[in-house]
Design an enzyme around this catalytic site. Structure first.
Site, mmCIF file in Angstrom:
data_model
loop_
_atom_site.group_PDB
_atom_site.id
_atom_site.type_symbol
_atom_site.label_atom_id
_atom_site.label_comp_id
_atom_site.label_asym_id
_atom_site.label_seq_id
_atom_site.Cartn_x
_atom_site.Cartn_y
_atom_site.Cartn_z
ATOM 1 N N ASP A 122 42.071 8.623 1.673
ATOM 2 C CA ASP A 122 41.956 6.462 2.096
ATOM 3 C C ASP A 122 42.936 5.749 1.132
ATOM 4 O OD1 ASP A 122 40.970 5.981 -0.883
ATOM 5 O OD2 ASP A 122 39.148 5.404 0.056
ATOM 6 N N ASP A 162 46.938 9.387 -1.838
ATOM 7 C CA ASP A 162 46.689 10.262 -0.683
ATOM 8 C C ASP A 162 47.762 11.085 0.105
ATOM 9 O OD1 ASP A 162 43.705 10.420 -2.078
ATOM 10 O OD2 ASP A 162 43.359 8.730 -0.659
ATOM 11 N N ASP A 222 38.074 13.745 -1.999
ATOM 12 C CA ASP A 222 38.017 12.648 -3.507
ATOM 13 C C ASP A 222 36.799 12.366 -3.987
ATOM 14 O OD1 ASP A 222 38.987 11.040 -5.583
ATOM 15 O OD2 ASP A 222 39.302 9.254 -4.190
#
Length: 835
Positions: free
Chosen positions: A722, A726, A523
Site C-alpha cells: 500500500d 512497495d 506486509d
C-alpha cells in the site's frame, strides 16, 4: 409532448412493455425514469408540493431535485392529456424514451404505430469532440470516427467513460428495426414455402409460379435492405483480408438468394440435376430471409447483453449525486451542480444524501454506507477529521465536509475510468481464439466448396440441390461469432462485477494471471494488522495501581508524536484518566523517555533504560518476555527510582484476517509475510494466523529481490502493498495488488486495486479471477465443440444414417443459439457471490 430520456433503464427497446405496480391497481412510479417503486423498500424519496415522490435510485432523486417541475406531469402523446407521472398506470418505453398515457386505449394506439405520434424527434446529442472509437472484440482498433471494425466487422463503440446520459445504442435501434422488418416478411414466406409440409396447401392455392414470385417479392426487401449491414461487413472482411463471421453469412445468404433469383427468372437454363422431382428448379428464398432474421435475433440479443455488461459502470455513475449543497462564506446555503464544486468548498451532506465529492469532515458526526465503493456492508462512523468518499451514502447524521478532490480526481471517477479501460483490455487467453478464427473461416469456405463438389458428383438425384443445401448450411452454421465473444463478454462482465465489490481490475491480463498465482506476499502492518498500535496490557508492581502507572506514563508521553506514545495516551484516555502536565521531558534515543509528573521522577522505556538508571525490574522482566513472545512491545515504568509497572503496546490483528488467510489457503495460495518488523514480533503474528513463511527486517529492495528469487524458482507470485516502498515489489511480481487508498505510485504499479485495504479484498479478487477464467474456458470449449460438431453435420455426414440434410434455416438458428449461450454463460458472472 413530454417524454424522458433516462437511458440507463431499458434502453433501446423497440416495443412497449407495461410495468405493473407493487400492488394490484395501485402504481407508485419513479417520475424520472418511469420504473415502478415499492415505497416500503427504503428507496430514496422527496417531498414536493405536499406530495411524496419515490425513486428507484439516488441518481433519479437528484435529477428530480434539480428540476422537479419537469418530472411532475407528462403529456399523453396520443390524446394530449396531462398525466401524473408518479401514479400513471399506463407507461411504456420506445427507442429508449419513456411515454405516459391516460388510458390503456391510448397506450394500445401508440404501440400499434408509435411513429405516427412522435412527430419530429430532436437529433441525438453528438459525442464530445475528440471522442475515439474502438472495437469491443479488438480493442487495438482505434478510430477517430464511428464505423465498422476492419477485423471483425462489428460497429465501433465510443471510448472513454460514459456520461450516463447517452441515448439508446444506434446500432441496437437500427438492428431492431431491421429485425422486425425481416421477421415480418420471413414469416409469410415460411408459410408459403413450408406450408405443404404441415398440411397447409398454400402453394396449391396460389399456384407454383405465383408462389415463387410471391417468395421473390417477400425475400428481396429482407436481403437487399435489411441484410445490407451483413453484406457491407462481409465485403470489408474480404477487402481487409480478415475473414470473419460476416464473410460466411454474406456468402451463404448471397448464394441462396442469387440462385433463387436466377431460378425464378430463367428456370430453363438449369439442367436436370438442379430440378426437383416435379421438374421445377427449387428456390431458397425462405432460407435466405429466415437466416437474415435469425442472425438479427442473435445480434440484437448480443447488443442488449453488451449493454448489460456496462450496467456496473452506469450504476457507479449513478452513485454520485448531480448536485451539492454549498455553504457560502456568509453562511448561506444553495444547491449547485456538481461540476461547479471546487476543492476547498464547504458542503453540507444531510441524512440520506449521497456524498458529492471526496473530502474531509469539518463538522458533525454520522455513519456512512460505503458498501457501493468497498463492498463492506457495515456503515462506517465518521467524525471531524475523517475522510469521506464521493458516491457513498450518508445515513443518519448531518455532516459538513471540505471538498478535497472533485471531478475526475475523485475516487469514484478513477474507479469508473479503471473499469472502462479494463473492459476494453484483452486477456492472453483471447489469443487462442484469435489464432483459431484466423484459420477457421478460410477452412470453412474450403469445407463448403468440398461439400458442394462431393454432393454434386456423388449425391443422389437431384444432386445439385443437395450440394447447394449442404454448402450453404456449412457456411451459416460455422460462423465463429461464439468464438469471438467467448473472452470479451466474460472480461467485461467480470470487471464490472469486481468494481461493485471493491475489486478494481486494471486489465484483463492481471485477472488471468491472478487466477494462476500460487504464492502471495503480504506486509504485516496495515494489511494483516490494523496499522495503529493500541495499549493492550497494564501490569503493576507491588504498591502501585494501574491508575498510578497510567497517569504518570500517559502524562509523560502526552507531548510525544511517537506511535507508541500515541497508543499509551489513547489507552489512558479510554480509561477516563485525567492526564497532567509533564516537566523536564527528555527523550533517550533507542531507550525511552523521562521527566517529572506531579513532582515525581518518571521514566518509561525498555530494559536497557532501566539498567542505565539502576532500577531492578524484578518479576516484571518475566512478564515482559512473555508479552514479547506474543508480538507485543513491552515498556517498563519507573516512579522515583522504583519499578512501578509494565505497559504493552501492539498492532492488533484485523478481525477479518484469520478467516481471509484460511480462505486464501483453500484457494491454493502459499502465503509469505514480508515485513520490516523484528523477527520475534513477526513470528508471533504469523504463528497466530498460520502463515506459511516469514521474512522479517525486510527493506523495499529486499522485497523486490524476494519476488525475483521466487519467480526464478518457478513460483507465480502476487504481492500486496500500500505504499511507495512497495512499488518495486508490486512491479516485479506477476500480479501487484494495491491495498486500499494507498499511494498513487502503488496503484500505478498494481494490476489489481482493492478499495478497502484488507485481505478479504484479496479473497474477493481471487474468487473473481478464478471464476472468470473458468467461465472463459467454458465459453471457448462450447464454441470449439459447437463448430467441431456442427460443420460435419451441416456437410451431410449423417445423411447415410438418417437420410436428411441440415436445413440452412436450422443452421442459422443453431448459430444464433450458440452466441446466445456464450453470452448467457458470461452474464452469470454478474451474480457471482464475492464474500
Amino acid at each position: 409532448m413530454a417524454h424522458d430520456t433516462h437511458s440507463h433503464q431499458h434502453t433501446g427497446a423497440a416495443c412497449c412493455a407495461d410495468h405493473t405496480g407493487p400492488e394490484a391497481g395501485k402504481v407508485v412510479r419513479d417520475p424520472v425514469c418511469g420504473m415502478t417503486v415499492d415505497p416500503s423498500a427504503g428507496k430514496p424519496s422527496v417531498e414536493h408540493d405536499g406530495h411524496v415522490f419515490h425513486f428507484c435510485s439516488t441518481g433519479c432523486q437528484a435529477k428530480f431535485k434539480k428540476s422537479p417541475e419537469a418530472f411532475v406531469e407528462a403529456t399523453d402523446p396520443v390524446c394530449g392529456m396531462k398525466v401524473d407521472r408518479a401514479s400513471a398506470e399506463h407507461f411504456c418505453r420506445h427507442a429508449g424514451e419513456g411515454f405516459y398515457f391516460c388510458s390503456a386505449r391510448c397506450k394500445q394506439k401508440f404501440e400499434a404505430d408509435p411513429e405516427s405520434y412522435l412527430g419530429d424527434r430532436p437529433a441525438p446529442e453528438p459525442m464530445p469532440a475528440g471522442t475515439q472509437y474502438t472495437c469491443p472484440m479488438h480493442p487495438e482498433i482505434v478510430r477517430d470516427a464511428p464505423g465498422s471494425c476492419p477485423k471483425c466487422g462489428m460497429a465501433l463503440e465510443p471510448m472513454g467513460v460514459p456520461t450516463g446520459e447517452e441515448g439508446p445504442n444506434p446500432e441496437l435501434v437500427d438492428f431492431t428495426r431491421r429485425l422486425w422488418v425481416s421477421a415480418g416478411l420471413a414469416l409469410p414466406l415460411l408459410v408459403i414455402a413450408m406450408g405443404p409440409m404441415v398440411g397447409l396447401p398454400v402453394r396449391d392455392w396460389l399456384g407454383e409460379r405465383v408462389a415463387v414470385w410471391a417468395e421473390l417479392a417477400l425475400a428481396t426487401p429482407v436481403v437487399l435492405w435489411a441484410a445490407i449491414p451483413f453484406f457491407e461487413r462481409g465485403w470489408q472482411s474480404i477487402e481487409n483480408r480478415s475473414p470473419n463471421m460476416w464473410t460466411l453469412i454474406a456468402i451463404g445468404v448471397g448464394t441462396a438468394y442469387l440462385h433463387s433469383v436466377v431460378a425464378t427468372l430463367f428456370p430453363g437454363i438449369f439442367p436436370h440435376q438442379f430440378r426437383g422431382h416435379g421438374g421445377a428448379v427449387p428456390v431458397y428464398f425462405e432460407a435466405s430471409a429466415v437466416i437474415v432474421a435469425l442472425v438479427f435475433v442473435g445480434q440484437v440479443l448480443e447488443l442488449k447483453a453488451r449493454e448489460r455488461t456496462g450496467s456496473a459502470i452506469r450504476a457507479l455513475l449513478d452513485l454520485s449525486p448531480k448536485t451539492a449543497r454549498r455553504i457560502a462564506d456568509d453562511g448561506t446555503e444553495s444547491d449547485v451542480p456538481l461540476d461547479e464544486v471546487v476543492a476547498g468548498d464547504r458542503l453540507r451532506v444531510r441524512p440520506g444524501d449521497g456524498v458529492p465529492v471526496d473530502g474531509t469532515v469539518a463538522e458533525g458526526r454520522s455513519s456512512v454506507d460505503e458498501s457501493m465503493i468497498t463492498g463492506e456492508p457495515v456503515p462506517v462512523e465518521k467524525v471531524e477529521g475523517d475522510t469521506v468518499t464521493g458516491g457513498t451514502l450518508n445515513k443518519n447524521g448531518t455532516l459538513v465536509i471540505t471538498a478535497d478532490k472533485v471531478g475526475a480526481e475523485t475516487m469514484l471517477s478513477r474507479i469508473v475510468e479503471m473499469v472502462a479501460k479494463a473492459q476494453r483490455s484483452r486477456a492472453p487467453i483471447q489469443g487462442l481464439a484469435d489464432r483459431v478464427s484466423f484459420y477457421f473461416v478460410p477452412t470453412v469456405v474450403l469445407v463448403a466448396i468440398a461439400a458442394f463438389v462431393v454432393w454434386a458428383l456423388f449425391g443422389p438425384s437431384p444432386s445439385m440441390i443437395f450440394a447447394i443445401v449442404s454448402a450453404v448450411s456449412v457456411l451459416i452454421i460455422a460462423c465463429p461469432c461464439a468464438l469471438g465473444l467467448a473472452t470479451p463478454m466474460s472480461i467485461m462482465t467480470a470487471t464490472g462485477r469486481g468494481a461493485q465489490a471493491g475489486v478494481l481490475i486494471r486489465d484483463a491480463e492481471a485477472l488471468e494471471r491472478f487466477a494462476s498465482v500460487d504464492t502471495l506476499i503480504v506486509d504485516k502492518t496495515g494489511t494483516l494488522t490494523e496499522g495503529r498500535p493500541k495499549l493492550t496490557d497494564v501490569a503493576t508492581a507491588e504498591g502501585f495501581s494501574e491508575d498510578d502507572v497510567l497517569v504518570r506514563a500517559g502524562s509523560l508521553e502526552k507531548g510525544s508524536e511517537h506511535p507508541l506514545a500515541e497508543a499509551i495516551v489513547a489507552g489512558a484516555t479510554e480509561r477516563n484518566i485525567d492526564l497532567k502536565q509533564a516537566t523536564d521531558f527528555d527523550a533517550v534515543t533507542g531507550k525511552g523517555v523521562r521527566g517529572k509528573v506531579d513532582g515525581r521522577e518518571v521514566a518509561l522505556g525498555n530494559r536497557a533504560m532501566m539498567d542505565d538508571l539502576g532500577i531492578d525490574v524484578g518479576a516484571l522482566a518475566e512478564k515482559a518476555d512473555a508479552l514479547a513472545g506474543e508480538g507485543k512491545t513491552a515498556m517498563f515504568v519507573a516512579i522515583n527510582g522504583r519499578a512501578a509497572g509494565l505497559l504493552a503496546v501492539a498492532d492488533p490483528i484485523k478481525a477479518t484476517t484469520a478467516d481471509a488467510i484460511r480462505d486464501l489457503h483453500e484457494s491454493g495460495l502459499r502465503i509469505i509475510m514480508a515485513t520490516g518488523d523484528n523477527e520475534r514480533t513477526a513470528q508471533a503474528v504469523a504463528g497466530k494466523l498460520g502463515i506459511d513463511d516469514v521474512r522479517a527486517g525486510m527493506l523495499p529492495e529486499d522485497k523486490q529481490r524476494l519476488v525475483e528469487e521466487l519467480r526464478a524458482g518457478g513460483a507465480r507470485v502476487a504481492v500486496a502493498g500500500d505504499g511507495v516502498n512497495d512499488a518495486p515489489a508490486l512491479a516485479a511480481a506477476d500480479v501487484g495488488i494495491a491495498m486500499g487508498t494507498g499511494a498513487d505510485v502503488a496503484m500505478e504499479s498494481a494490476g489489481i486495486t482493492l478499495v478497502k485495504g484488507d485481505l478479504t479484498g484479496i479473497v474477493r479478487a481471487r474468487t473473481l479471477a478464478q471464476a472468470t477464467i473458468r467461465n472463459i474456458r467454458q465459453n471457448l470449449f462450447f464454441a470449439f465443440a459447437y463448430n467441431a460438431l456442427g460443420v460435419p453435420v451441416a456437410a451431410g455426414v449423417l445423411y447415410p444414417v438418417f437420410g436428411t440434410l441440415l436445413s440452412p434455416m436450422i443452421a442459422a438458428a443453431a448459430m444464433s443459439l450458440s452466441s446466445v449461450s456464450v453470452i448467457g454463460n458470461a452474464l452469470r458472472l454478474r451474480t457471482l457471490s464475492l464474500k
